[in-house]
Design a protein around this motif. Structure first.
Motif, PDB file in Angstrom:
ATOM      1  N   PHE A 144       0.800  -1.216   0.000  1.00 57.11           N
ATOM      2  CA  PHE A 144       0.000   0.000   0.000  1.00 57.11           C
ATOM      3  C   PHE A 144       0.838   1.275   0.000  1.00 57.11           C
ATOM      4  O   PHE A 144       2.010   1.268   0.353  1.00 57.11           O
ATOM      5  CB  PHE A 144      -0.930  -0.006   1.225  1.00 57.11           C
ATOM      6  CG  PHE A 144      -1.769  -1.242   1.315  1.00 57.11           C
ATOM      7  CD1 PHE A 144      -2.794  -1.470   0.416  1.00 57.11           C
ATOM      8  CD2 PHE A 144      -1.511  -2.204   2.276  1.00 57.11           C
ATOM      9  CE1 PHE A 144      -3.559  -2.623   0.477  1.00 57.11           C
ATOM     10  CE2 PHE A 144      -2.264  -3.359   2.350  1.00 57.11           C
ATOM     11  CZ  PHE A 144      -3.299  -3.566   1.446  1.00 57.11           C
ATOM     12  N   SER A 145       0.171   2.363  -0.335  1.00 55.57           N
ATOM     13  CA  SER A 145       0.809   3.684  -0.350  1.00 55.57           C
ATOM     14  C   SER A 145       0.985   4.182   1.085  1.00 55.57           C
ATOM     15  O   SER A 145       0.336   3.686   2.009  1.00 55.57           O
ATOM     16  CB  SER A 145      -0.076   4.673  -1.115  1.00 55.57           C
ATOM     17  OG  SER A 145      -1.275   4.909  -0.375  1.00 55.57           O
ATOM     18  N   GLU A 151      -3.673   4.972   7.420  1.00 55.16           N
ATOM     19  CA  GLU A 151      -5.033   4.568   7.796  1.00 55.16           C
ATOM     20  C   GLU A 151      -5.015   3.201   8.490  1.00 55.16           C
ATOM     21  O   GLU A 151      -5.694   3.004   9.503  1.00 55.16           O
ATOM     22  CB  GLU A 151      -5.935   4.515   6.562  1.00 55.16           C
ATOM     23  CG  GLU A 151      -6.200   5.867   5.945  1.00 55.16           C
ATOM     24  CD  GLU A 151      -6.935   5.778   4.619  1.00 55.16           C
ATOM     25  OE1 GLU A 151      -7.444   4.695   4.273  1.00 55.16           O
ATOM     26  OE2 GLU A 151      -6.989   6.813   3.922  1.00 55.16           O
ATOM     27  N   ILE A 152      -4.256   2.256   7.947  1.00 55.51           N
ATOM     28  CA  ILE A 152      -4.141   0.922   8.551  1.00 55.51           C
ATOM     29  C   ILE A 152      -3.567   1.045   9.966  1.00 55.51           C
ATOM     30  O   ILE A 152      -4.087   0.432  10.913  1.00 55.51           O
ATOM     31  CB  ILE A 152      -3.272  -0.002   7.672  1.00 55.51           C
ATOM     32  CG1 ILE A 152      -4.015  -0.342   6.372  1.00 55.51           C
ATOM     33  CG2 ILE A 152      -2.871  -1.271   8.420  1.00 55.51           C
ATOM     34  CD1 ILE A 152      -3.152  -1.011   5.311  1.00 55.51           C
ATOM     35  N   GLY A 163      -0.871   1.087  26.274  1.00 55.15           N
ATOM     36  CA  GLY A 163       0.387   0.395  26.543  1.00 55.15           C
ATOM     37  C   GLY A 163       0.648  -0.806  25.653  1.00 55.15           C
ATOM     38  O   GLY A 163       1.650  -1.489  25.804  1.00 55.15           O
ATOM     39  N   GLY A 164      -0.259  -1.070  24.716  1.00 57.37           N
ATOM     40  CA  GLY A 164      -0.077  -2.203  23.809  1.00 57.37           C
ATOM     41  C   GLY A 164       0.994  -1.935  22.764  1.00 57.37           C
ATOM     42  O   GLY A 164       1.529  -0.830  22.677  1.00 57.37           O
ATOM     43  N   SER A 165       1.286  -2.949  21.968  1.00 57.68           N
ATOM     44  CA  SER A 165       2.349  -2.862  20.959  1.00 57.68           C
ATOM     45  C   SER A 165       1.815  -3.150  19.569  1.00 57.68           C
ATOM     46  O   SER A 165       0.951  -4.006  19.395  1.00 57.68           O
ATOM     47  CB  SER A 165       3.445  -3.898  21.249  1.00 57.68           C
ATOM     48  OG  SER A 165       4.040  -3.664  22.486  1.00 57.68           O
ATOM     49  N   ILE A 166       2.387  -2.451  18.594  1.00 55.09           N
ATOM     50  CA  ILE A 166       2.168  -2.763  17.193  1.00 55.09           C
ATOM     51  C   ILE A 166       3.503  -3.252  16.645  1.00 55.09           C
ATOM     52  O   ILE A 166       4.517  -2.571  16.775  1.00 55.09           O
ATOM     53  CB  ILE A 166       1.683  -1.541  16.390  1.00 55.09           C
ATOM     54  CG1 ILE A 166       0.333  -1.051  16.911  1.00 55.09           C
ATOM     55  CG2 ILE A 166       1.610  -1.884  14.899  1.00 55.09           C
ATOM     56  CD1 ILE A 166      -0.168   0.223  16.256  1.00 55.09           C
ATOM     57  N   GLY A 167       3.488  -4.434  16.062  1.00 54.92           N
ATOM     58  CA  GLY A 167       4.695  -4.977  15.451  1.00 54.92           C
ATOM     59  C   GLY A 167       4.577  -4.943  13.940  1.00 54.92           C
ATOM     60  O   GLY A 167       3.637  -5.517  13.385  1.00 54.92           O
ATOM     61  N   ILE A 168       5.504  -4.254  13.297  1.00 50.17           N
ATOM     62  CA  ILE A 168       5.535  -4.179  11.835  1.00 50.17           C
ATOM     63  C   ILE A 168       6.760  -4.941  11.359  1.00 50.17           C
ATOM     64  O   ILE A 168       7.889  -4.605  11.736  1.00 50.17           O
ATOM     65  CB  ILE A 168       5.607  -2.722  11.349  1.00 50.17           C
ATOM     66  CG1 ILE A 168       4.396  -1.933  11.841  1.00 50.17           C
ATOM     67  CG2 ILE A 168       5.723  -2.682   9.823  1.00 50.17           C
ATOM     68  CD1 ILE A 168       4.487  -0.438  11.589  1.00 50.17           C
ATOM     69  N   PHE A 169       6.537  -5.960  10.553  1.00 54.50           N
ATOM     70  CA  PHE A 169       7.615  -6.771   9.990  1.00 54.50           C
ATOM     71  C   PHE A 169       7.341  -6.865   8.503  1.00 54.50           C
ATOM     72  O   PHE A 169       6.347  -7.439   8.083  1.00 54.50           O
ATOM     73  CB  PHE A 169       7.650  -8.151  10.650  1.00 54.50           C
ATOM     74  CG  PHE A 169       7.829  -8.037  12.141  1.00 54.50           C
ATOM     75  CD1 PHE A 169       9.088  -7.956  12.690  1.00 54.50           C
ATOM     76  CD2 PHE A 169       6.733  -7.951  12.969  1.00 54.50           C
ATOM     77  CE1 PHE A 169       9.258  -7.806  14.054  1.00 54.50           C
ATOM     78  CE2 PHE A 169       6.883  -7.800  14.342  1.00 54.50           C
ATOM     79  CZ  PHE A 169       8.152  -7.724  14.889  1.00 54.50           C
ATOM     80  N   ASP A 170       8.209  -6.264   7.708  1.00 60.60           N
ATOM     81  CA  ASP A 170       7.913  -6.179   6.289  1.00 60.60           C
ATOM     82  C   ASP A 170       9.185  -6.046   5.481  1.00 60.60           C
ATOM     83  O   ASP A 170      10.276  -5.926   6.024  1.00 60.60           O
ATOM     84  CB  ASP A 170       7.002  -4.976   6.018  1.00 60.60           C
ATOM     85  CG  ASP A 170       6.008  -5.248   4.912  1.00 60.60           C
ATOM     86  OD1 ASP A 170       6.413  -5.780   3.857  1.00 60.60           O
ATOM     87  OD2 ASP A 170       4.829  -4.927   5.091  1.00 60.60           O
ATOM     88  N   ILE A 171       8.992  -6.028   4.178  1.00 60.23           N
ATOM     89  CA  ILE A 171      10.077  -5.818   3.240  1.00 60.23           C
ATOM     90  C   ILE A 171      10.558  -4.383   3.403  1.00 60.23           C
ATOM     91  O   ILE A 171       9.754  -3.461   3.493  1.00 60.23           O
ATOM     92  CB  ILE A 171       9.566  -6.039   1.796  1.00 60.23           C
ATOM     93  CG1 ILE A 171       9.080  -7.472   1.628  1.00 60.23           C
ATOM     94  CG2 ILE A 171      10.635  -5.672   0.776  1.00 60.23           C
ATOM     95  CD1 ILE A 171       8.274  -7.690   0.365  1.00 60.23           C
ATOM     96  N   GLU A 172      11.857  -4.204   3.436  1.00 65.03           N
ATOM     97  CA  GLU A 172      12.401  -2.859   3.560  1.00 65.03           C
ATOM     98  C   GLU A 172      12.370  -2.163   2.210  1.00 65.03           C
ATOM     99  O   GLU A 172      12.819  -2.714   1.203  1.00 65.03           O
ATOM    100  CB  GLU A 172      13.836  -2.923   4.070  1.00 65.03           C
ATOM    101  CG  GLU A 172      14.445  -1.570   4.291  1.00 65.03           C
ATOM    102  CD  GLU A 172      15.842  -1.647   4.860  1.00 65.03           C
ATOM    103  OE1 GLU A 172      16.455  -0.592   5.017  1.00 65.03           O
ATOM    104  OE2 GLU A 172      16.331  -2.756   5.132  1.00 65.03           O
ATOM    105  N   ALA A 173      11.831  -0.972   2.194  1.00 61.40           N
ATOM    106  CA  ALA A 173      11.806  -0.202   0.955  1.00 61.40           C
ATOM    107  C   ALA A 173      13.201   0.357   0.684  1.00 61.40           C
ATOM    108  O   ALA A 173      13.857   0.852   1.598  1.00 61.40           O
ATOM    109  CB  ALA A 173      10.799   0.941   1.074  1.00 61.40           C
TER     110      ALA A 173
END
Length: 183
Positions: A144-145, A151-152, A163-173
């Motif tokens: 996505f852009s 928005e996501i 106090g929760g966590s967001i984990g982002i694991f993705d392809i590095e741009a």
């Protein structure tokens, strides 16, 4: 499993002329039909086996956490690895409705159905819920852009407990000035 998923991938590659002419990519998740979901999810699970333990080790999870939301988590392996590392945590995979039947079968085959459940969700339109201790976004944001990703991430944040966590694991741009590469 990744090789077995070759036929749909070759179909996508065959559309390269159209992509080059229009500048619009192939929306791969909208083209999958029936058993192709099984092939796709098996291929994605094969890749997830390589990084699920890393996510489980590195993602901060508060003691006593009980709910993980694995957005577009397909097979559920990443959320399941996190649950195994944090007893008492359960993962809900938020996934396209048409993907859930095959994902549920695969979760049972992988022996993770005790840790993972599935809920239909359009990650671009639906709210993800509330009360989550952790939200995982693994290998999805690269589709996505930047504005859609904001928005996501807003939906993910609204789903979290304080106090929760967001984990982002993705392809590095790559850098904008980087040379083209196959990766």
């Amino acid at each position: 499993d990744f090789v077995a998923f070759g036929a749909p991938q070759w179909d996508w590659i065959s559309r390269l002329d159209e992509v080059l002419k229009t500048g619009r990519g192939v929306e791969i998740h909208r083209t999958l039909q029936g058993s192709e979901w099984n092939l796709y999810q098996r291929a994605m699970a094969e890749g997830a086996r390589d990084f699920a333990a890393f996510v489980a080790k590195e993602l901060r999870v508060e003691k006593g956490a009980s709910l993980c939301l694995d957005v577009a988590g397909s097979h559920g392996l990443v959320g399941a690895a996190l649950c195994r590392a944090h007893p008492g945590l359960r993962s809900v995979v938020l996934e396209r409705e048409e993907a859930i039947p095959e994902a549920s079968k695969l979760a049972k085959e992988l022996g993770i159905e005790d840790l993972v459940s599935f809920r239909a969700c359009d990650l671009l339109k639906d709210e993800y819920g509330e009360g989550a201790d952790v939200v995982i976004l693994a290998n999805i944001l690269h589709h996505f852009s930047p504005s859609v990703n904001r928005e996501i991430l807003g939906r993910a944040k609204r789903a979290l407990k304080r106090g929760g966590s967001i984990g982002i694991f993705d392809i590095e741009a790559p850098r904008r000035d980087a040379p083209p590469e196959a990766g």
